[in-house]
Design a protein around this motif. Structure first.
Motif, mmCIF file in Angstrom:
data_model
loop_
_atom_site.group_PDB
_atom_site.id
_atom_site.type_symbol
_atom_site.label_atom_id
_atom_site.label_comp_id
_atom_site.label_asym_id
_atom_site.label_seq_id
_atom_site.Cartn_x
_atom_site.Cartn_y
_atom_site.Cartn_z
ATOM 1 N N VAL A 183 0.887 -1.166 0.000
ATOM 2 C CA VAL A 183 0.000 0.000 0.000
ATOM 3 C C VAL A 183 0.920 1.209 0.000
ATOM 4 O O VAL A 183 1.742 1.376 0.909
ATOM 5 N N GLY A 184 0.821 2.022 -1.028
ATOM 6 C CA GLY A 184 1.758 3.130 -1.204
ATOM 7 C C GLY A 184 1.477 4.288 -0.259
ATOM 8 O O GLY A 184 0.409 4.377 0.366
ATOM 9 N N ALA A 185 2.470 5.172 -0.181
ATOM 10 C CA ALA A 185 2.390 6.311 0.741
ATOM 11 C C ALA A 185 1.185 7.209 0.452
ATOM 12 O O ALA A 185 0.675 7.880 1.346
ATOM 13 N N ARG A 186 0.752 7.206 -0.801
ATOM 14 C CA ARG A 186 -0.407 8.060 -1.149
ATOM 15 C C ARG A 186 -1.729 7.388 -0.808
ATOM 16 O O ARG A 186 -2.792 7.986 -0.951
ATOM 17 N N ASN A 187 -1.660 6.138 -0.393
ATOM 18 C CA ASN A 187 -2.887 5.396 -0.080
ATOM 19 C C ASN A 187 -2.943 4.908 1.364
ATOM 20 O O ASN A 187 -3.841 4.145 1.720
ATOM 21 N N THR A 188 -2.008 5.362 2.182
ATOM 22 C CA THR A 188 -1.943 4.855 3.562
ATOM 23 C C THR A 188 -3.258 5.067 4.301
ATOM 24 O O THR A 188 -3.632 4.275 5.157
ATOM 25 N N GLN A 189 -3.939 6.147 3.973
ATOM 26 C CA GLN A 189 -5.221 6.406 4.644
ATOM 27 C C GLN A 189 -6.416 6.234 3.716
ATOM 28 O O GLN A 189 -7.468 6.839 3.919
ATOM 29 N N ASN A 190 -6.225 5.390 2.709
ATOM 30 C CA ASN A 190 -7.368 5.017 1.863
ATOM 31 C C ASN A 190 -8.076 3.875 2.595
ATOM 32 O O ASN A 190 -7.778 2.697 2.412
ATOM 33 N N PHE A 191 -8.995 4.261 3.464
ATOM 34 C CA PHE A 191 -9.556 3.284 4.393
ATOM 35 C C PHE A 191 -10.403 2.220 3.699
ATOM 36 O O PHE A 191 -10.496 1.092 4.174
ATOM 37 N N ASN A 192 -10.980 2.573 2.552
ATOM 38 C CA ASN A 192 -11.711 1.544 1.792
ATOM 39 C C ASN A 192 -10.766 0.458 1.312
ATOM 40 O O ASN A 192 -11.052 -0.730 1.410
ATOM 41 N N LEU A 193 -9.624 0.906 0.780
ATOM 42 C CA LEU A 193 -8.627 -0.052 0.282
ATOM 43 C C LEU A 193 -8.123 -0.933 1.438
ATOM 44 O O LEU A 193 -8.014 -2.156 1.306
ATOM 45 N N LEU A 194 -7.847 -0.316 2.576
ATOM 46 C CA LEU A 194 -7.342 -1.065 3.734
ATOM 47 C C LEU A 194 -8.365 -2.101 4.197
ATOM 48 O O LEU A 194 -8.033 -3.262 4.454
ATOM 49 N N ASP A 195 -9.616 -1.683 4.257
ATOM 50 C CA ASP A 195 -10.703 -2.582 4.668
ATOM 51 C C ASP A 195 -10.779 -3.794 3.743
ATOM 52 O O ASP A 195 -10.891 -4.935 4.193
ATOM 53 N N GLU A 196 -10.711 -3.517 2.451
ATOM 54 C CA GLU A 196 -10.855 -4.609 1.472
ATOM 55 C C GLU A 196 -9.651 -5.544 1.504
ATOM 56 O O GLU A 196 -9.780 -6.739 1.269
ATOM 57 N N LEU A 197 -8.466 -4.991 1.800
ATOM 58 C CA LEU A 197 -7.287 -5.855 1.916
ATOM 59 C C LEU A 197 -7.381 -6.718 3.172
ATOM 60 O O LEU A 197 -6.737 -7.757 3.282
ATOM 61 N N GLY A 198 -8.196 -6.269 4.110
ATOM 62 C CA GLY A 198 -8.468 -7.098 5.281
ATOM 63 C C GLY A 198 -9.462 -8.198 4.964
ATOM 64 O O GLY A 198 -9.297 -9.337 5.382
ATOM 65 N N LYS A 199 -10.471 -7.841 4.173
ATOM 66 C CA LYS A 199 -11.577 -8.783 3.945
ATOM 67 C C LYS A 199 -11.311 -9.749 2.796
ATOM 68 O O LYS A 199 -11.761 -10.879 2.821
ATOM 69 N N ASN A 200 -10.642 -9.267 1.749
ATOM 70 C CA ASN A 200 -10.643 -10.022 0.494
ATOM 71 C C ASN A 200 -9.345 -10.690 0.099
ATOM 72 O O ASN A 200 -9.211 -11.143 -1.038
ATOM 73 N N THR A 201 -8.381 -10.709 0.990
ATOM 74 C CA THR A 201 -7.178 -11.476 0.677
ATOM 75 C C THR A 201 -6.529 -11.981 1.958
ATOM 76 O O THR A 201 -6.675 -11.359 3.017
#
Ligand code: PEP
Ligand code: MN
Length: 337
Positions: A183-201
């Motif tokens: 997860v790149g520095a520009r996406n560290t607080q992309n909470f949707n992306l973080l949530d999905e990386l928790g749920k979907n992989t």
């Protein structure tokens, strides 16, 4: 508060525990990961944990006062090990190297990089196929086709892949080919992306520190992924934006030492982005090891001057080989303490 449930807990036992937590005016949230089943209680009232610790179905209970809990060392003293298979592990007290180009550019470049890594005993290759670029006119990556090609060549060579995921829709198509999501520095607080990386992989996720992010914010980002179900996490210090203009970013070595103290997750240092100037990548890499990093990720390319991105901070192969040798020596020195 973190309660770890016994693996064979019954629903009735779980319900009784949740009711007791609510009775204490704590808000319960259940978290299920690939490794465990937990109940996080958020609340302020002080109470004696022994009053619930005996309940059936509870394996462990801890009071963790920080807002990040599951990634805190206060709860889990034993450090997290990331096992990539084939004997390649990232762990506390060990040292792993991840190296490769900023961007994946094509077959020839991939083959040459893999050969360089293998010659120098490096097992994890970095490279971006989806590139976050400050300018929309810069090279934005080879996309999923590039990743598929890379995967075929890496697999043949026994090399693992770490690569950046930029958006939720990419997770499904990338998943078969990735060993570690970045997860790149520009996406560290992309909470949707973080949530999905928790749920979907179930694949490990390495979260880079935000460009202007604090250490605690990085930990909260990791908490997002963990609490959404994936506890295979790594943190990466990659430099922050400060008033200093002499370097691209300011590598915060403090963060490496502090993170090692605050969390049980492995800490990786990225001196390439951290300082952004080729000549200084080596000293910062070596300093990161002495600060306690569990691994270093850096950029290398056969011809950095021709690299599609970040050439100014990229090492050529002889420079990279020298760095690897010196990192190994530095790690041996740290181990001797
Ligand atoms: C990269 O690793 O090439 C990259 C874009 O890193 P960061 O997100 O740290 O800028
Ligand atoms: Mn880069």
């Amino acid at each position: 508060m973190i309660i770890q449930f016994e693996q064979d807990i019954k629903e009735s036992q779980k319900e009784a525990i949740i009711n007791r937590i609510k009775g204490l005016k704590y808000k319960p949230t259940e978290v299920k990961t690939q490794k465990g089943d937990y109940l996080i209680g958020i609340g302020k009232r002080n109470f004696d944990i022994r009053s619930i610790g005996h309940m059936d179905g509870i394996k462990d209970i801890h009071i963790v006062s920080e807002d990040y809990k599951l990634v805190s060392k206060k709860w889990k003293v034993k450090a997290t090990t990331i096992d990539l298979g084939d004997g390649i592990v990232i762990e506390d007290g060990g040292f792993q190297i991840m190296a490769g180009p900023c961007s994946i550019e094509g077959e020839d470049q991939i083959r040459k990089t893999i050969a360089h890594l293998k010659e120098n005993g490096v097992s994890i290759m970095r490279g971006g196929v989806f590139k976050p670029r400050s300018s929309p006119y810069a090279f934005r990556g080879m996309g999923i086709e590039g990743l598929e090609l890379w995967y075929q060549l890496a697999k043949e060579a026994g090399i693992k892949i770490v690569t950046e995921v930029m958006q939720v829709s990419q997770i499904e198509e990338m998943d078969p080919y990735v060993d570690i999501y970045q997860v790149g520095a520009r996406n560290t607080q992309n909470f949707n992306l973080l949530d999905e990386l928790g749920k979907n992989t179930d694949k490990p996720v390495m979260i880079k520190r935000g460009i202007s992010g604090t250490i605690d914010e990085l930990l909260y980002s990791a908490e997002y992924v963990f609490s959404a179900g994936n506890e295979r996490l790594l943190l990466c210090e990659r430099g922050i934006r400060t008033y200093e203009k002499a370097t691209r970013n300011t590598m915060d070595l403090n963060a490496v030492a502090v993170l090692k103290e605050k969390t049980h997750l492995p800490v990786i240092a990225d001196p390439s982005h951290g300082i952004g100037i080729r000549d200084f990548v080596e000293p910062i890499a070596l300093a990161s090891i002495m600060a306690g990093a569990d691994g270093v990720i850096y950029e290398t390319h056969e011809k950095p001057e021709e690299a599609y991105s970040d050439g100014q901070q990229t090492l050529n192969f002889p420079e990279s080989a020298k760095l690897i040798d010196r990192m190994k020596k530095t790690f041996a020195l740290r181990e001797s303490f």
